[in-house]
Design an enzyme around this catalytic site. Structure first.
Site, mmCIF file in Angstrom:
data_model
loop_
_atom_site.group_PDB
_atom_site.id
_atom_site.type_symbol
_atom_site.label_atom_id
_atom_site.label_comp_id
_atom_site.label_asym_id
_atom_site.label_seq_id
_atom_site.Cartn_x
_atom_site.Cartn_y
_atom_site.Cartn_z
ATOM 1 N N SER A 1 27.286 84.012 72.039
ATOM 2 C CA SER A 1 27.182 84.060 73.556
ATOM 3 C C SER A 1 28.067 85.376 73.730
ATOM 4 C CB SER A 1 27.841 82.901 74.190
ATOM 5 O OG SER A 1 28.466 83.078 75.303
ATOM 6 N N LYS B 1 26.265 63.522 61.584
ATOM 7 C CA LYS B 1 26.507 62.590 60.751
ATOM 8 C C LYS B 1 25.317 62.235 59.988
ATOM 9 C CE LYS B 1 30.169 60.579 62.672
ATOM 10 N NZ LYS B 1 31.471 59.989 61.909
ATOM 11 N N SER C 1 28.118 51.973 66.567
ATOM 12 C CA SER C 1 27.111 52.007 67.781
ATOM 13 C C SER C 1 26.829 53.461 68.124
ATOM 14 C CB SER C 1 27.739 51.190 68.905
ATOM 15 O OG SER C 1 28.947 51.728 69.246
ATOM 16 N N ASN D 1 26.964 57.928 66.606
ATOM 17 C CA ASN D 1 26.279 58.842 66.120
ATOM 18 C C ASN D 1 26.176 58.421 64.537
ATOM 19 O OD1 ASN D 1 25.937 60.358 68.282
ATOM 20 N ND2 ASN D 1 27.634 61.591 67.736
ATOM 21 N N TYR E 1 14.657 53.474 64.999
ATOM 22 C CA TYR E 1 14.808 54.235 63.646
ATOM 23 C C TYR E 1 14.409 52.968 62.476
ATOM 24 C CZ TYR E 1 16.544 58.412 65.604
ATOM 25 O OH TYR E 1 16.974 59.551 66.338
ATOM 26 N N GLY F 1 37.597 60.620 62.620
ATOM 27 C CA GLY F 1 38.325 60.281 61.388
ATOM 28 C C GLY F 1 38.579 61.274 60.086
ATOM 29 N N GLY F 2 37.975 62.461 60.610
ATOM 30 C CA GLY F 2 38.310 63.679 59.670
ATOM 31 C C GLY F 2 37.332 63.783 58.491
ATOM 32 N N LEU G 1 34.100 65.197 58.948
ATOM 33 C CA LEU G 1 33.503 66.682 59.242
ATOM 34 C C LEU G 1 34.789 67.593 58.865
ATOM 35 C CD1 LEU G 1 31.373 68.540 60.230
ATOM 36 C CD2 LEU G 1 32.255 68.237 62.546
ATOM 37 N N GLU H 1 41.652 67.808 68.156
ATOM 38 C CA GLU H 1 41.728 66.518 68.806
ATOM 39 C C GLU H 1 41.733 66.581 70.255
ATOM 40 O OE1 GLU H 1 44.911 64.877 66.350
ATOM 41 O OE2 GLU H 1 43.383 63.510 65.741
ATOM 42 N N LYS I 1 23.015 76.954 77.667
ATOM 43 C CA LYS I 1 21.896 75.972 78.110
ATOM 44 C C LYS I 1 21.642 74.934 76.869
ATOM 45 C CE LYS I 1 21.040 78.471 81.807
ATOM 46 N NZ LYS I 1 21.297 78.098 82.657
#
Lengths: 326, 326
Positions: B37, B62, B87, B89, B124, B189-190, B192, B213, B282
């Site tokens: 950008s 995920k 519940s 990702n 799914y 939770g760390g 990624l 965070e 966008k």
């Protein structure tokens, strides 16, 4: 019949104009991404390429035509400045293009134009002239300002340089993905549609080009079928970019000559397609921006086993107003 | 000090694991686009590369970890199936990955999980088990189901295969744009964050890695500073993916070893950044998805004249709930 029409009245824009525009816009307009969706391909049994002009500068394809027009002004015209009467995407496009080219610019807007649009346009360095739209005709006011201040008017679609510029999106799309069987393009005043059709018919001669309008604003579809210019008056559609009263003097013959068919989509199809693209494709698109996609996804246009180009024309939505679309 | 820590307890995930995951995921996970950008570059005086995992399958990073974990199950484990308790990702990612690999899958969800999420997960092909979260511990229920039905539990972040999979996003980013001076990654939770840090420190050794965070859920930042695992309990933040109570047994040592610093951002910065990315870039991003960008755009992390990578972790938002973010 179509050839005759062209013979009698030489068409105002050629593919050479679109090619010249593409060269001119290099390094000025973005080469926007082409996205695909496995869900869409499965659902339509086709290979669909979305040319995403919502990622274009100022958030819509309008920057292409605006910039192409301004770059062709004479030095005197550039020095004196330009004026336009659009509170929407064309106004913002002209404002940014003028800023980049150091051209003074005035944008005529109704007093009730959303504050965010006024601020965005002012943010690009434009002077805003507000008018009361219950009292004043914007065309007359713009003409008066142009005459008094020696400004050049850049109309939103009925201008050969604007049309040629808009055609560069389809040119880029076909250059990137190859020939298409079908190209779907939204239609308001017909600038994007005629420019796209010129590019497609030259670069991919067997490609069928279909213009898409809201059912509520089907003037171009009626004009196309009757071959006589039809109008609408302030139609009730969420696709605000397609509320233009009619095709123009230049775009009407171009649409008649180059476009294969016109389709219309319901408000419900526009809404559903918009949410699909937001929630599943993760791109922000405005109602007018999804017209072409809506024709395909709602089944109004069928395209089994085809290579389909879809122009996503813009993504300028005020998120604080999203709930009015539900 | 850091070297000592690694010597004493061999780290659970190496760069070789991330590389192996990248090979495994070819043709399964998407190679997501990297967006830039001009507005962001100007505002930050840097060159910023957004790795857009909102365009990943199921709408978040995920899917990488889920798919990498499932592909390494034994044939028996695959036949018997898997279970997870998310519940969000991770649940959707496990559901799709299992569907693609023809593995039976059960997802444990609270009865009050949004209907859209229940439907997406069921879409799914997952079996949903609902529980009343005022009465039942989801971990205990999941363990019980796993034992009774011989299912393998795939945890959302504290799993070496999941962590390695998540690291492939940063690997792709650096492979595409070259070495970075700074990489910003959100932290729940760390998973990624540690995966990204492993990839970045190997492929771009001088790259500083900062985890981000919400201020309201700063357990990892406190854990990082005190080198003792800290927790939060149901923190009040719109970034729902960062509401996890603490880093995990595997991710905590990885974060301590590979991450250079932690930053926190206000709810206001999350909101502002989210709207900026929707309205100007966008793209549809979820609150947790903009944490890393928010640290940069709000000025919490300064990065003048640097090449900055920003992981945009996901884009799963129910548009009908957008107004709760205003």
């Amino acid at each position: 019949m179509k050839a005759n029409l062209a013979d009698q009245n030489p068409l105002p824009v050629s593919f050479a104009d679109v090619e010249a525009a593409a060269k001119r816009l290099q390094g000025k307009a973005f080469k926007t991404p082409v996205l695909t969706s496995q869900t869409v391909n499965k659902q339509t049994n086709s290979q669909v390429f979305f040319k995403c002009e919502n990622f274009q500068r100022t958030g819509s394809f309008k920057f292409r035509g605006a910039c192409n027009a301004l770059m062709q002004l004479s030095e005197t015209e550039k020095r004196q400045g330009v004026v336009t009467f659009s509170s929407g995407n064309h106004g913002q496009a002209i404002a940014l293009a003028a800023q980049l080219l150091a051209i003074p610019v005035t944008v005529v807007m109704p007093t009730d134009a959303p504050k965010v649009k006024q601020e965005a346009t002012r943010g690009y360095g434009a002077e805003i002239v507000l008018y009361d739209r219950t009292q004043v005709s914007r065309e007359e006011l713009t003409a008066k300002i142009a005459e008094e201040q020696h400004l050049t008017i850049i109309p939103p679609y009925d201008d050969a340089r604007v049309i040629a510029g808009q055609g560069t999106a389809a040119l880029e799309l076909i250059a990137e993905v190859g020939e298409l069987d079908l190209l779907l393009v939204c239609c308001g005043g017909g600038g994007l549609l005629s420019g796209s059709a010129i590019a497609a018919k030259t670069l991919s001669p067997r490609c069928k080009v279909i213009g898409v309008e809201p059912e509520q604003a089907d003037d171009a579809a009626r004009s196309f079928r009757t071959k006589t210019l039809q109008t609408v008056n302030n139609p009730d559609t969420i696709a605000d970019g397609a509320r233009t009263p009619s095709l123009g003097k230049l775009t009407f013959p171009l649409v008649l000559h180059y476009v294969d068919d016109m389709a219309t989509v319901s408000e419900e199809a526009i809404r559903t397609t918009m949410f699909f693209m937001w929630e599943r494709m993760k791109i922000v698109v405005e109602p007018t921006g999804v017209l072409a996609a809506a024709a395909l996804l709602s089944g109004v246009v069928k395209a089994k086993n085809q290579r389909v180009g879809v122009i996503v024309s813009g993504g300028n939505v005020d998120l604080r107003e999203v709930d009015r679309f539900f």
